[in-house]
Design a protein around this motif. Structure first.
Motif, PDB file in Angstrom:
ATOM      1  N   GLN A 123      21.976  31.782 -59.977  1.00 55.96           N
ATOM      2  CA  GLN A 123      23.155  30.986 -59.668  1.00 55.96           C
ATOM      3  C   GLN A 123      24.281  31.345 -60.629  1.00 55.96           C
ATOM      4  O   GLN A 123      24.048  31.845 -61.740  1.00 55.96           O
ATOM      5  CB  GLN A 123      22.829  29.487 -59.776  1.00 55.96           C
ATOM      6  CG  GLN A 123      21.732  29.020 -58.827  1.00 55.96           C
ATOM      7  CD  GLN A 123      22.085  29.281 -57.382  1.00 55.96           C
ATOM      8  OE1 GLN A 123      23.170  28.936 -56.922  1.00 55.96           O
ATOM      9  NE2 GLN A 123      21.162  29.908 -56.641  1.00 55.96           N
ATOM     10  N   CYS A 124      25.526  31.081 -60.211  1.00 53.84           N
ATOM     11  CA  CYS A 124      26.690  31.449 -61.013  1.00 53.84           C
ATOM     12  C   CYS A 124      26.602  30.841 -62.414  1.00 53.84           C
ATOM     13  O   CYS A 124      26.318  29.646 -62.572  1.00 53.84           O
ATOM     14  CB  CYS A 124      27.974  30.977 -60.322  1.00 53.84           C
ATOM     15  SG  CYS A 124      29.486  31.565 -61.132  1.00 53.84           S
ATOM     16  N   ILE A 125      26.842  31.680 -63.425  1.00 52.84           N
ATOM     17  CA  ILE A 125      26.681  31.214 -64.804  1.00 52.84           C
ATOM     18  C   ILE A 125      27.950  30.574 -65.351  1.00 52.84           C
ATOM     19  O   ILE A 125      27.888  29.785 -66.292  1.00 52.84           O
ATOM     20  CB  ILE A 125      26.261  32.376 -65.732  1.00 52.84           C
ATOM     21  CG1 ILE A 125      27.345  33.449 -65.776  1.00 52.84           C
ATOM     22  CG2 ILE A 125      24.933  32.961 -65.304  1.00 52.84           C
ATOM     23  CD1 ILE A 125      27.058  34.576 -66.752  1.00 52.84           C
ATOM     24  N   GLU A 126      29.106  30.919 -64.777  1.00 50.85           N
ATOM     25  CA  GLU A 126      30.380  30.450 -65.332  1.00 50.85           C
ATOM     26  C   GLU A 126      30.858  29.188 -64.638  1.00 50.85           C
ATOM     27  O   GLU A 126      30.741  29.069 -63.414  1.00 50.85           O
ATOM     28  CB  GLU A 126      31.443  31.546 -65.199  1.00 50.85           C
ATOM     29  CG  GLU A 126      32.737  31.237 -65.936  1.00 50.85           C
ATOM     30  CD  GLU A 126      33.758  32.355 -65.801  1.00 50.85           C
ATOM     31  OE1 GLU A 126      34.108  32.962 -66.825  1.00 50.85           O
ATOM     32  OE2 GLU A 126      34.198  32.626 -64.667  1.00 50.85           O
ATOM     33  N   CYS A 127      31.387  28.279 -65.407  1.00 51.76           N
ATOM     34  CA  CYS A 127      31.956  27.039 -64.865  1.00 51.76           C
ATOM     35  C   CYS A 127      33.476  27.179 -64.778  1.00 51.76           C
ATOM     36  O   CYS A 127      34.103  27.780 -65.652  1.00 51.76           O
ATOM     37  CB  CYS A 127      31.606  25.848 -65.761  1.00 51.76           C
ATOM     38  SG  CYS A 127      29.827  25.651 -66.058  1.00 51.76           S
ATOM     39  N   GLY A 128      34.052  26.647 -63.728  1.00 48.92           N
ATOM     40  CA  GLY A 128      35.492  26.711 -63.562  1.00 48.92           C
ATOM     41  C   GLY A 128      36.215  25.700 -64.433  1.00 48.92           C
ATOM     42  O   GLY A 128      35.612  24.792 -65.009  1.00 48.92           O
TER      43      GLY A 128
ATOM     44  N   ILE B  72      26.880  44.317 -58.781  1.00 47.26           N
ATOM     45  CA  ILE B  72      27.183  43.123 -59.574  1.00 47.26           C
ATOM     46  C   ILE B  72      26.256  41.996 -59.140  1.00 47.26           C
ATOM     47  O   ILE B  72      26.293  41.577 -57.977  1.00 47.26           O
ATOM     48  CB  ILE B  72      28.657  42.710 -59.405  1.00 47.26           C
ATOM     49  CG1 ILE B  72      29.566  43.821 -59.943  1.00 47.26           C
ATOM     50  CG2 ILE B  72      28.946  41.391 -60.120  1.00 47.26           C
ATOM     51  CD1 ILE B  72      31.035  43.605 -59.681  1.00 47.26           C
ATOM     52  N   PRO B  73      25.411  41.495 -60.017  1.00 46.99           N
ATOM     53  CA  PRO B  73      24.453  40.441 -59.641  1.00 46.99           C
ATOM     54  C   PRO B  73      25.165  39.161 -59.206  1.00 46.99           C
ATOM     55  O   PRO B  73      26.302  38.882 -59.614  1.00 46.99           O
ATOM     56  CB  PRO B  73      23.653  40.211 -60.929  1.00 46.99           C
ATOM     57  CG  PRO B  73      23.872  41.435 -61.754  1.00 46.99           C
ATOM     58  CD  PRO B  73      25.250  41.919 -61.424  1.00 46.99           C
ATOM     59  N   SER B  74      24.465  38.371 -58.419  1.00 48.24           N
ATOM     60  CA  SER B  74      25.059  37.147 -57.867  1.00 48.24           C
ATOM     61  C   SER B  74      25.290  36.078 -58.923  1.00 48.24           C
ATOM     62  O   SER B  74      26.059  35.145 -58.689  1.00 48.24           O
ATOM     63  CB  SER B  74      24.183  36.595 -56.737  1.00 48.24           C
ATOM     64  OG  SER B  74      22.879  36.329 -57.208  1.00 48.24           O
ATOM     65  N   TYR B  75      24.659  36.184 -60.102  1.00 47.06           N
ATOM     66  CA  TYR B  75      24.932  35.174 -61.135  1.00 47.06           C
ATOM     67  C   TYR B  75      26.342  35.355 -61.701  1.00 47.06           C
ATOM     68  O   TYR B  75      26.879  34.438 -62.318  1.00 47.06           O
ATOM     69  CB  TYR B  75      23.879  35.207 -62.252  1.00 47.06           C
ATOM     70  CG  TYR B  75      23.842  36.467 -63.090  1.00 47.06           C
ATOM     71  CD1 TYR B  75      24.778  36.709 -64.092  1.00 47.06           C
ATOM     72  CD2 TYR B  75      22.846  37.417 -62.901  1.00 47.06           C
ATOM     73  CE1 TYR B  75      24.735  37.850 -64.859  1.00 47.06           C
ATOM     74  CE2 TYR B  75      22.789  38.568 -63.659  1.00 47.06           C
ATOM     75  CZ  TYR B  75      23.739  38.781 -64.631  1.00 47.06           C
ATOM     76  OH  TYR B  75      23.701  39.922 -65.381  1.00 47.06           O
ATOM     77  N   ARG B  76      26.930  36.544 -61.482  1.00 47.17           N
ATOM     78  CA  ARG B  76      28.324  36.750 -61.867  1.00 47.17           C
ATOM     79  C   ARG B  76      29.265  36.478 -60.705  1.00 47.17           C
ATOM     80  O   ARG B  76      30.370  35.961 -60.909  1.00 47.17           O
ATOM     81  CB  ARG B  76      28.520  38.192 -62.373  1.00 47.17           C
ATOM     82  CG  ARG B  76      27.880  38.453 -63.732  1.00 47.17           C
ATOM     83  CD  ARG B  76      28.129  39.879 -64.180  1.00 47.17           C
ATOM     84  NE  ARG B  76      29.547  40.197 -64.245  1.00 47.17           N
ATOM     85  CZ  ARG B  76      30.025  41.423 -64.221  1.00 47.17           C
ATOM     86  NH1 ARG B  76      29.211  42.452 -64.103  1.00 47.17           N
ATOM     87  NH2 ARG B  76      31.327  41.636 -64.298  1.00 47.17           N
TER      88      ARG B  76
ATOM     89  N   GLU C 239      18.974  27.418 -69.271  1.00 45.97           N
ATOM     90  CA  GLU C 239      18.891  27.065 -67.860  1.00 45.97           C
ATOM     91  C   GLU C 239      19.315  28.218 -66.962  1.00 45.97           C
ATOM     92  O   GLU C 239      18.663  28.526 -65.971  1.00 45.97           O
ATOM     93  CB  GLU C 239      19.761  25.824 -67.578  1.00 45.97           C
ATOM     94  CG  GLU C 239      19.257  24.555 -68.220  1.00 45.97           C
ATOM     95  CD  GLU C 239      17.880  24.151 -67.700  1.00 45.97           C
ATOM     96  OE1 GLU C 239      17.633  24.327 -66.482  1.00 45.97           O
ATOM     97  OE2 GLU C 239      17.068  23.678 -68.498  1.00 45.97           O
ATOM     98  N   ARG C 240      20.414  28.867 -67.306  1.00 43.75           N
ATOM     99  CA  ARG C 240      20.969  29.890 -66.406  1.00 43.75           C
ATOM    100  C   ARG C 240      20.076  31.116 -66.294  1.00 43.75           C
ATOM    101  O   ARG C 240      20.094  31.819 -65.280  1.00 43.75           O
ATOM    102  CB  ARG C 240      22.361  30.294 -66.876  1.00 43.75           C
ATOM    103  CG  ARG C 240      22.407  31.082 -68.169  1.00 43.75           C
ATOM    104  CD  ARG C 240      23.827  31.385 -68.598  1.00 43.75           C
ATOM    105  NE  ARG C 240      23.882  32.315 -69.711  1.00 43.75           N
ATOM    106  CZ  ARG C 240      24.545  32.122 -70.836  1.00 43.75           C
ATOM    107  NH1 ARG C 240      25.208  30.986 -71.020  1.00 43.75           N
ATOM    108  NH2 ARG C 240      24.561  33.042 -71.778  1.00 43.75           N
TER     109      ARG C 240
ATOM    110  N   SER D  40      33.833  27.725 -69.677  1.00 42.54           N
ATOM    111  CA  SER D  40      32.502  27.446 -70.214  1.00 42.54           C
ATOM    112  C   SER D  40      31.435  28.050 -69.306  1.00 42.54           C
ATOM    113  O   SER D  40      31.705  28.451 -68.175  1.00 42.54           O
ATOM    114  CB  SER D  40      32.288  25.939 -70.352  1.00 42.54           C
ATOM    115  OG  SER D  40      32.399  25.305 -69.080  1.00 42.54           O
ATOM    116  N   GLU D  41      30.217  28.134 -69.819  1.00 43.64           N
ATOM    117  CA  GLU D  41      29.085  28.651 -69.057  1.00 43.64           C
ATOM    118  C   GLU D  41      27.933  27.667 -69.089  1.00 43.64           C
ATOM    119  O   GLU D  41      27.857  26.812 -69.982  1.00 43.64           O
ATOM    120  CB  GLU D  41      28.631  30.002 -69.632  1.00 43.64           C
ATOM    121  CG  GLU D  41      29.646  31.119 -69.490  1.00 43.64           C
ATOM    122  CD  GLU D  41      29.114  32.445 -70.005  1.00 43.64           C
ATOM    123  OE1 GLU D  41      28.115  32.433 -70.754  1.00 43.64           O
ATOM    124  OE2 GLU D  41      29.671  33.494 -69.648  1.00 43.64           O
TER     125      GLU D  41
END
Length: 612
Positions: free
Chosen positions: A575-580, A267-271, A569-570, A563-564
């Motif tokens: 870097q993590c693509i998802e916003c909390g 699982i890549p670090s962007y996830r 940009e992503r 949201s993402e």
């Protein structure tokens, strides 16, 4: 000249459409555990109401089926009525004039063949095999059985640290699952009857983000028993976690240089950011778990040696080997496996695809991971080739949509034929055979077949094969462990190996490649079974008090989705693509929970079950 009018829906038609939508939502929210005989009767009656009544199989046959199933529910007939039901249903399938009758009879056949024991139980003992105490839908759908309504209620109260503690009772990886779980719990959420399923994973993400570092509970007194875990992925670490809490001495053996299994190497670090994975693993190891990395059991140390040193062994080997396509040119330079590529990325060895045309073969989540990673590694163009339609892809829809938004091209209905290479053996292109969709297979997905059109050439500098993973069983067979035809370890329902005393197995090596939450569930079950085998009966409990449910707003409202970052940009970094969620969003979303653990069938459970 006669006048023409634009037909607009009448009030009655609008009501009927709304009733259909309500019925669809109710079916979508049906939890497992319902009586299959009762469901068959209700679906049959619904289908019967749709028939025109012109053909005898529909008009007479469906009514006969309905009557016979009702007799089964009343417990009046003899067992031979089941043969009559089957014969009648088959006749309707073969003779009905339209899809309504055929589909209705097929539903009855599927239910009878799949749940014959339930039908027989109604006839012989006048009862369901199941229980009236139907499970809470979201908890039933979670492989680990996490108390979802409980931690959602805690999030609503702002008690995020307690929410994490409650999750850990059944799942030691709340952070990992908050970022990467496929959230099967949402599939039958009863909120679907009102509007849409609750964003359960999003609320878990909010809880772990807000809670920060939550200390682990204290371990039980030492038992003097030692257990070896072979495999340091989510399944192995979950088993280690619960066994350590029970007071057993646990040692983990991992072949790779770092723990985490496919959470790190698949699982890549962007996830799922690596620093969060490291923190969660460190928290688990703080229970006193010993770790040996870079050790290949079967080569560096024999399986038989481990049996002599430990009271029990748990095999939790992940799916880390790649599967081949079997097409011409697969061994050309520039053809890489998705497993190998993601493993390199997991060890921070980033391939350089700058300016390249990258072609990915596959349509699952792993294919989407390498597709999106290739974009971030500088590829000029990334094309994902899949032999079925886009809607048939096994990848999550949001993963496919995310890849397309970042610039990936999907080429569906293209079956790989051969790989073209230059005189030096370097990849230059992938040739595919266009497909035409046909009849459905056993899984219900339409099966593709070769179309009568010319082959297609797709230029490629690198080709990544992502068509599945296998289990590395070398070294295990020599120790007497039975390997099944599909390359998996044979274990019984209690996760123990029938041919080896004190050896248990679970996760990918038993079921084949699966999700993180399923591996966690397997590790949890194995820990309980090992504890019983060692002569104990420890219970994992939570002291967290779940808030008493109050008024629930049943008015229809929108689901708050996470949201993402912008795609432009992503796609430039890992870097993590998802916003909390924000506090406001988490409060609104958690307020949508219907608290099925206290209302509906959930009330019959007599409160929360704090042990397993």
């Amino acid at each position: 000249m006669s006048r023409l009018y634009v037909k607009t829906p009448s009030q009655s038609e609008a009501v009927v459409e709304q009733l259909y939508r309500n019925m669809e939502r109710r079916i979508a929210a049906s939890p497992p555990g319902l009586c299959p005989v009762d469901m068959a009767l209700n679906f049959l009656n619904l289908c019967q109401a749709q028939t025109c009544g012109k053909c005898v199989p529909c008009r007479i046959g469906l009514a006969q089926l309905s009557g016979m199933i009702r007799e089964v529910l009343d417990g009046e007939p003899e067992l031979r009525i089941l043969d009559r039901i089957e014969q009648t249903a088959r006749v309707i399938v073969d003779t009905a004039d339209c899809a309504i009758g055929i589909d209705a009879a097929q539903l009855v056949l599927m239910g009878l063949l799949g749940f014959r024991d339930d039908y027989e139980e109604h006839i012989t003992h006048h009862r369901c095999l199941g229980s009236l105490k139907n499970p809470v839908p979201c908890v039933a759908m979670c492989p680990a059985g996490v108390d979802i309504p409980g931690y959602v209620a805690l999030v609503k109260e702002g008690r995020c640290d307690d929410a994490v503690r409650l999750i850990r009772k059944d799942n030691p990886f709340p952070t990992a699952c908050a970022y990467i779980c496929e959230h099967p719990c949402e599939a039958h959420c009863r909120r679907n009857m009102v509007d849409n399923a609750i964003n359960i994973r999003g609320l878990k993400r909010y809880a772990v983000d807000q809670a920060g570092d939550v200390p682990q509970p204290a371990c039980a007194p030492a038992t003097g028993k030692a257990v070896a875990i072979v495999g340091g992925g989510p399944g192995g670490l979950s088993a280690a976690y619960y066994l350590a809490l029970m007071g057993h001495k646990v040692t983990v053996y991992e072949r790779q240089s770092q723990l985490g299994g496919m959470m790190r190497y698949g699982i890549p670090s962007y996830r799922f950011p690596r620093e969060l994975l490291d923190q969660e693993i460190a928290s688990i190891l703080s229970l006193g778990i010993e770790v040996h990395t870079g050790v290949n059991v079967g080569t560096d140390c024999s399986f038989d040696e481990l049996k002599k040193q430990y009271d029990c062994i748990y095999l939790s080997i992940g799916a880390h080997t790649d599967k081949k396509t079997g097409i011409e040119g697969e061994n050309s330079k520039g053809v890489v496996s998705a497993v190998e590529m993601l493993r390199r990325i997991g060890d921070n060895e980033m391939p350089d695809f700058t300016g390249q045309n990258v072609v990915v073969i596959g349509g699952g989540n792993v294919a989407m991971d390498v597709t999106r990673s290739s974009i971030r590694l500088g590829a000029k163009k990334v094309t994902c080739v899949y032999r079925r339609r886009q809607e048939d892809m096994t990848a999550l829809p949001e993963e496919v949509e995310g890849a397309v938004a970042e610039g990936a091209e999907l080429l569906t209905l293209q079956a790989p034929l051969r790989i073209e290479a230059d005189k030096d053996g370097k990849v230059t292109a992938l040739w595919t055979q266009p497909q035409v969709i046909g009849e459905a297979d056993k899984q219900g997905r339409p099966r593709p077949g070769a179309a009568a059109v010319e082959e297609k050439r797709i230029p490629a500098d690198t080709i990544i094969v992502a068509i599945g993973q296998g289990i590395e069983t070398h070294g295990l067979e020599q120790s007497g462990i039975r390997i099944q035809r599909g390359g998996t370890v044979l274990a019984d329902s209690s996760t123990s190996l029938p041919e080896l005393e004190g050896v248990f197995a679970g996760g990918d090596c038993v079921t084949g490649p699966a999700t993180v939450i399923k591996a966690i569930a397997a590790g949890k079950a194995a820990a309980a079974n090992i504890d019983e085998y060692l002569g104990f009966h420890h219970e994992i409990v939570s002291e967290v008090q779940v808030p008493v449910p109050g008024y629930t707003d049943l008015r229809s409202r929108g689901r708050i989705t996470s949201s993402e970052r912008e795609a432009s940009e992503r796609k430039k970094d890992f870097q993590c693509i998802e916003c909390g969620m924000t506090c406001e969003e988490a409060l609104k979303e958690s307020s949508r929970c219907l608290r099925c653990d206290h209302f509906g069938y959930g009330i019959f459970k007599g409160g929360r079950v704090e042990k397993w």
